[in-house]
Design a protein around this motif. Structure first.
Motif, mmCIF file in Angstrom:
data_model
loop_
_atom_site.group_PDB
_atom_site.id
_atom_site.type_symbol
_atom_site.label_atom_id
_atom_site.label_comp_id
_atom_site.label_asym_id
_atom_site.label_seq_id
_atom_site.Cartn_x
_atom_site.Cartn_y
_atom_site.Cartn_z
ATOM 1 N N SER A 98 50.879 40.979 -55.958
ATOM 2 C CA SER A 98 51.254 40.287 -56.980
ATOM 3 C C SER A 98 52.379 39.339 -56.284
ATOM 4 N N THR A 155 48.420 38.503 -60.223
ATOM 5 C CA THR A 155 47.970 39.563 -59.467
ATOM 6 C C THR A 155 46.703 39.268 -58.677
ATOM 7 N N ALA A 196 55.597 37.722 -61.686
ATOM 8 C CA ALA A 196 55.165 38.307 -62.980
ATOM 9 C C ALA A 196 53.768 37.684 -63.589
ATOM 10 N N ARG A 244 51.255 43.075 -63.841
ATOM 11 C CA ARG A 244 52.724 42.750 -63.411
ATOM 12 C C ARG A 244 53.458 42.131 -64.665
ATOM 13 N N PHE A 249 55.498 47.140 -61.193
ATOM 14 C CA PHE A 249 54.160 46.893 -60.507
ATOM 15 C C PHE A 249 53.436 48.236 -60.851
#
Lengths: 113, 111
Positions: free
Chosen positions: A49, A55, A52, A68, A74
Motif C-alpha cells: 500500500s 493497495t 491510506a 488500508r 494494514f
C-alpha cells in the motif's frame, strides 16, 4: 517508537477457517507491505500500500485480501485458509519508495492444518 | 530482476572479518545493490546499499566490482549478533514492489 508491530505471534488454523493478521506502525510511514516466508526460502511480496485507501498486488496475492483505512494499520485477511498458506508473515513499512528504508515487524507464524 | 548467486552458508570466527560474496551478472545499469539481513526469528533489517562506489556505514562495508557483476559485503569484526541470513538484492532504488529476496547466505559465527 514501537516501530512495526504484528499480532498474533503464532496461530494455528484449520483448513477453511478465516483470520486477519494485524499490522500497525507508529512511524507515520506512507508505504506498507505484507510478505510471506516459506521454510528455507526468501520473502515474497503479497500486497503493498502506498497510502491510506490505496493497495496493490505483489508477487503472490492469491488467497489474501488487504485494506488500508488508516496510515497506521494494514491488516491482511486470509479467507478459506489452505495448507499452502502455512508460512511466516512479515509486515513492513517505509516512509518513501526508497528500498533501503523498509522496516520489518517480528512476524506471525501461521500453521494451517 | 537481476539473478543473484550467493553461497548457501558461511562460517566465521568471532572478532574476525567476514567477506560475503554475491554474483549478479545480469544487473542493469540502474539497479542498486541492496543488502538486508535476517536475524533468527526476526524480520529482515537493512544493512547497506550502493550503486558503483564502495560504501561504508556503521554496520558494514560494501565493495562493488568495477563491472558491477559482483559485490562483497564486509563485516569488519564478526560478533555473535551478526549470525544471520544475508540477502543480496540488486534492484531499482525505488519501487514499492521491487524488493525481491532470494535464499541468501546463512552466516554462522563461531565463538
Amino acid at each position: 517508537n514501537a516501530g512495526v508491530t504484528q499480532t498474533p505471534k503464532f496461530r494455528i488454523l484449520k483448513i477453511g477457517q478465516s483470520m486477519t493478521l494485524q499490522c500497525t506502525q507508529d512511524m507515520n510511514h506512507n508505504y506498507m507491505y505484507w510478505y510471506r516466508q516459506d521454510p528455507g526460502m526468501g520473502l515474497k511480496l503479497i500486497y503493498y500500500s502506498v497510502g491510506a485507501g490505496i493497495t496493490d498486488k505483489g508477487e503472490v496475492p492469491n488467497g489474501y485480501n488487504v485494506s488500508r483505512s488508516t496510515t497506521e494499520d494494514f491488516p491482511l485477511r486470509l479467507e478459506l485458509a489452505a495448507p499452502s498458506q502455512t508460512s511466516v508473515y512479515f509486515c513492513a513499512s517505509s516512509y518513501s519508495r526508497l528500498l533501503y528504508e523498509q522496516y520489518f515487524g517480528p512476524g506471525t507464524r501461521l500453521t494451517v492444518t | 530482476d537481476a539473478k543473484t548467486t550467493q553461497p548457501n552458508s558461511m562460517e566465521s570466527n568471532e572478532e574476525e572479518p567476514v567477506h560475503l560474496p554475491c554474483n549478479h551478472s545480469t544487473i542493469s545499469g540502474t539497479d542498486y545493490i541492496h543488502w538486508y539481513r535476517q536475524l533468527p526469528s526476526q524480520g529482515p533489517e537493512y544493512v547497506i546499499h550502493g550503486l558503483t562506489s564502495n560504501v561504508n556505514n556503521r554496520m558494514a562495508s560494501l565493495a562493488i566490482a568495477e563491472d558491477r557483476k559482483s559485490s562483497t559485503l564486509i563485516l569488519h569484526r564478526a560478533t555473535l549478533r551478526d549470525a544471520a541470513v544475508y540477502y543480496c538484492i540488486p534492484t531499482l532504488q525505488t519501487g514499492a514492489n521491487n524488493l525481491f529476496f532470494g535464499t541468501g547466505t546463512r552466516l554462522t559465527v563461531i565463538p
